[in-house]
Design an enzyme around this catalytic site. Structure first.
Site, mmCIF file in Angstrom:
data_model
loop_
_atom_site.group_PDB
_atom_site.id
_atom_site.type_symbol
_atom_site.label_atom_id
_atom_site.label_comp_id
_atom_site.label_asym_id
_atom_site.label_seq_id
_atom_site.Cartn_x
_atom_site.Cartn_y
_atom_site.Cartn_z
ATOM 1 N N TYR A 55 -11.586 -3.232 -11.863
ATOM 2 C CA TYR A 55 -10.483 -2.187 -11.833
ATOM 3 C C TYR A 55 -11.614 -0.983 -12.156
ATOM 4 O O TYR A 55 -11.103 -0.469 -12.399
ATOM 5 C CB TYR A 55 -8.867 -2.268 -11.729
ATOM 6 C CG TYR A 55 -8.402 -2.437 -11.171
ATOM 7 C CD1 TYR A 55 -7.526 -2.259 -10.373
ATOM 8 C CD2 TYR A 55 -8.583 -4.116 -11.214
ATOM 9 C CE1 TYR A 55 -7.112 -3.408 -9.241
ATOM 10 C CE2 TYR A 55 -7.383 -4.779 -10.433
ATOM 11 C CZ TYR A 55 -6.607 -4.334 -8.889
ATOM 12 O OH TYR A 55 -6.053 -4.777 -8.521
ATOM 13 N N ILE A 92 -4.378 4.165 -4.000
ATOM 14 C CA ILE A 92 -4.521 4.149 -5.356
ATOM 15 C C ILE A 92 -4.836 5.141 -6.002
ATOM 16 O O ILE A 92 -4.913 5.519 -7.044
ATOM 17 C CB ILE A 92 -4.264 2.803 -6.294
ATOM 18 C CG1 ILE A 92 -5.895 2.209 -6.267
ATOM 19 C CG2 ILE A 92 -3.354 1.924 -6.037
ATOM 20 C CD1 ILE A 92 -6.397 1.143 -7.250
ATOM 21 N N HIS A 108 2.231 1.777 -4.749
ATOM 22 C CA HIS A 108 1.617 0.594 -4.849
ATOM 23 C C HIS A 108 0.640 1.015 -6.981
ATOM 24 O O HIS A 108 0.280 0.652 -6.869
ATOM 25 C CB HIS A 108 0.051 0.353 -3.925
ATOM 26 C CG HIS A 108 0.960 -0.492 -3.486
ATOM 27 N ND1 HIS A 108 -0.400 -0.876 -1.783
ATOM 28 C CD2 HIS A 108 2.508 -1.143 -2.457
ATOM 29 C CE1 HIS A 108 0.745 -1.790 -0.293
ATOM 30 N NE2 HIS A 108 2.176 -1.602 -1.826
ATOM 31 N N CYS A 116 1.548 0.257 -20.136
ATOM 32 C CA CYS A 116 0.804 -1.508 -21.651
ATOM 33 C C CYS A 116 1.950 -2.015 -21.177
ATOM 34 O O CYS A 116 3.708 -1.696 -21.149
ATOM 35 C CB CYS A 116 1.271 -0.676 -22.683
ATOM 36 S SG CYS A 116 1.161 -1.312 -23.694
ATOM 37 N N THR A 176 -4.238 2.411 7.867
ATOM 38 C CA THR A 176 -3.304 1.241 7.150
ATOM 39 C C THR A 176 -3.157 -0.118 8.882
ATOM 40 O O THR A 176 -2.830 0.489 9.892
ATOM 41 C CB THR A 176 -2.106 1.425 6.982
ATOM 42 O OG1 THR A 176 -1.578 -0.045 6.474
ATOM 43 C CG2 THR A 176 -0.609 2.035 7.774
ATOM 44 N N ASN A 201 -5.004 5.798 13.635
ATOM 45 C CA ASN A 201 -6.042 4.284 13.112
ATOM 46 C C ASN A 201 -7.313 4.706 13.207
ATOM 47 O O ASN A 201 -7.213 5.151 14.619
ATOM 48 C CB ASN A 201 -5.061 3.859 12.758
ATOM 49 C CG ASN A 201 -5.405 2.337 12.176
ATOM 50 O OD1 ASN A 201 -6.277 2.849 11.290
ATOM 51 N ND2 ASN A 201 -4.874 1.041 11.435
HETATM 52 N N1 APR Z 1 -10.567 6.337 10.037
HETATM 53 C C1 APR Z 1 -9.310 5.857 10.042
HETATM 54 N N2 APR Z 1 -8.966 4.437 9.864
HETATM 55 C C2 APR Z 1 -9.499 3.831 9.259
HETATM 56 C C3 APR Z 1 -11.130 3.873 9.311
HETATM 57 C C4 APR Z 1 -10.607 5.801 9.392
HETATM 58 N N3 APR Z 1 -12.410 6.014 8.853
HETATM 59 N N4 APR Z 1 -11.174 2.958 8.050
HETATM 60 C C5 APR Z 1 -10.918 2.211 8.177
HETATM 61 N N5 APR Z 1 -9.440 2.666 9.003
HETATM 62 C C6 APR Z 1 -9.027 1.545 9.354
HETATM 63 C C7 APR Z 1 -8.843 0.349 9.711
HETATM 64 O O1 APR Z 1 -8.494 0.167 11.213
HETATM 65 C C8 APR Z 1 -7.707 -0.198 9.254
HETATM 66 O O2 APR Z 1 -6.549 -0.489 10.119
HETATM 67 O O3 APR Z 1 -7.836 1.758 8.150
HETATM 68 C C9 APR Z 1 -6.886 0.394 7.864
HETATM 69 C C10 APR Z 1 -7.114 0.118 6.794
HETATM 70 O O4 APR Z 1 -6.877 -1.869 6.644
HETATM 71 P P1 APR Z 1 -6.626 -1.975 5.427
HETATM 72 O O5 APR Z 1 -8.116 -2.137 4.421
HETATM 73 O O6 APR Z 1 -5.896 -3.751 5.125
HETATM 74 O O7 APR Z 1 -5.506 -1.323 4.131
HETATM 75 P P2 APR Z 1 -4.517 -0.984 4.004
HETATM 76 O O8 APR Z 1 -3.513 -1.261 5.395
HETATM 77 O O9 APR Z 1 -4.376 -0.055 3.419
HETATM 78 O O10 APR Z 1 -3.930 -2.797 2.838
HETATM 79 C C11 APR Z 1 -2.613 -2.030 2.748
HETATM 80 O O11 APR Z 1 -3.389 -4.259 1.092
HETATM 81 O O12 APR Z 1 -5.084 -5.498 -0.022
HETATM 82 C C12 APR Z 1 -3.787 -4.593 -0.316
HETATM 83 O O13 APR Z 1 -2.910 -3.192 -1.992
HETATM 84 C C13 APR Z 1 -3.783 -3.317 -0.776
HETATM 85 O O14 APR Z 1 -2.909 -1.113 -0.514
HETATM 86 C C14 APR Z 1 -3.169 -2.522 0.067
HETATM 87 C C15 APR Z 1 -2.606 -2.579 0.333
#
Ligand code: APR
Length: 233
Positions: A55, A92, A108, A116, A176, A201
């Site tokens: 972190y 975050i 999150h 703390c 996401t 996405n």
């Molecule tokens: N523009 C739009 N989408 C994108 C881009 C971009 N430039 N680059 C990547 N992506 C998409 C990917 O295709 C994927 O579907 O963003 C998504 C990211 O997915 P993850 O890496 O799984 O992230 P997220 O969905 O936020 O993860 C959820 O998982 O590990 C935990 O706590 C962490 O909050 C996080 C949670």
């Protein structure tokens, strides 16, 4: 504007073009780090030094990161709509706030805050954390942790989020993968209560078939374009 109550869910893909990377997919953070070690309470108990290093590294990235055109478009949308727009982020980082979004839930937690575990204080935090860092409130060292939600912990403000999802007439999911619950379940809840659902996405997420409308491409392109369409009504 055909929609009056709007919930926007965002994930790592929104901040990817600000240089913060994503978790899954090609070269994602979970390709390089073991999730069990750096994103669970058990991992923290076993090896807090490793977890702090992870972190601290990511907090360092935040110092360089700027909101991109997608964050800016979402903040502009909130202001231009002028009504009931709630942004719920799994991220975050602080890039939504930096872009000007005001009605925001960090489900999150926030990397820019420390918590703390002894006295329960949460406070803004920009420096590295270590086992010798003392809490400024209870003055004990060894209890401060990033104020983020790890796997196995309860995401923040779920009652408020569920209420907004039940009432919204538009649900938009941005950047996401739809792999992590409870956020992955938001589209089904919003749709079951009659909301129009939209996915923005890079590529289809795990739950892509649940969305009524989808636009695929980099967030800095598809988000401003979609916002423009919405504001034109
Ligand atoms: N523009 C739009 N989408 C994108 C881009 C971009 N430039 N680059 C990547 N992506 C998409 C990917 O295709 C994927 O579907 O963003 C998504 C990211 O997915 P993850 O890496 O799984 O992230 P997220 O969905 O936020 O993860 C959820 O998982 O590990 C935990 O706590 C962490 O909050 C996080 C949670």
């Amino acid at each position: 504007m055909p929609f009056s109550k709007i919930v926007i869910l965002t994930g790592a893909g929104l901040s990817a073009e600000s240089g913060l990377g994503t978790f899954r997919g090609h070269d994602g953070l979970w390709d390089h780090f073991n999730l069990e070690e750096v994103a669970t309470p058990e991992g923290f108990a076993r090896n807090p030094v490793k977890l702090h290093a992870f972190y601290n590294m990511r907090r360092g990235w935040l110092k360089e990161a700027k909101p991109n055109a997608a964050h800016v478009a979402l903040a502009h949308f909130e202001e231009a709509h002028g009504g009931d727009v709630l942004t719920v982020t799994q991220n975050i980082d602080g890039l939504h706030e930096a872009a000007g979004t005001r009605h925001l839930i960090h489900m999150h937690g926030e990397l820019g805050r420390a918590l703390c575990a002894r006295c329960g204080t949460s406070l803004p935090w920009t420096q590295d954390l270590s086992l010798t860092t003392a809490c400024p409130v209870c003055h004990k060292a060894g209890f401060l942790r990033p104020d983020v939600v790890w796997f196995g912990e309860m995401p923040r403000e779920m009652d408020r989020i569920h209420e907004a999802l039940r009432q919204c007439d538009l649900f938009v999911s941005v950047g996401t993968s739809g792999m992590v619950y409870p956020a992955a379940g938001f589209v089904a809840l919003a749709a079951s209560e009659g909301a129009h659902t939209v996915e923005l996405n890079l590529d289809p997420s795990e739950g892509a078939s649940l969305f009524a409308e989808a636009h695929y491409g980099p967030a800095t392109e598809v988000v401003p374009a979609y916002v423009e369409t919405l504001l034109r009504g």
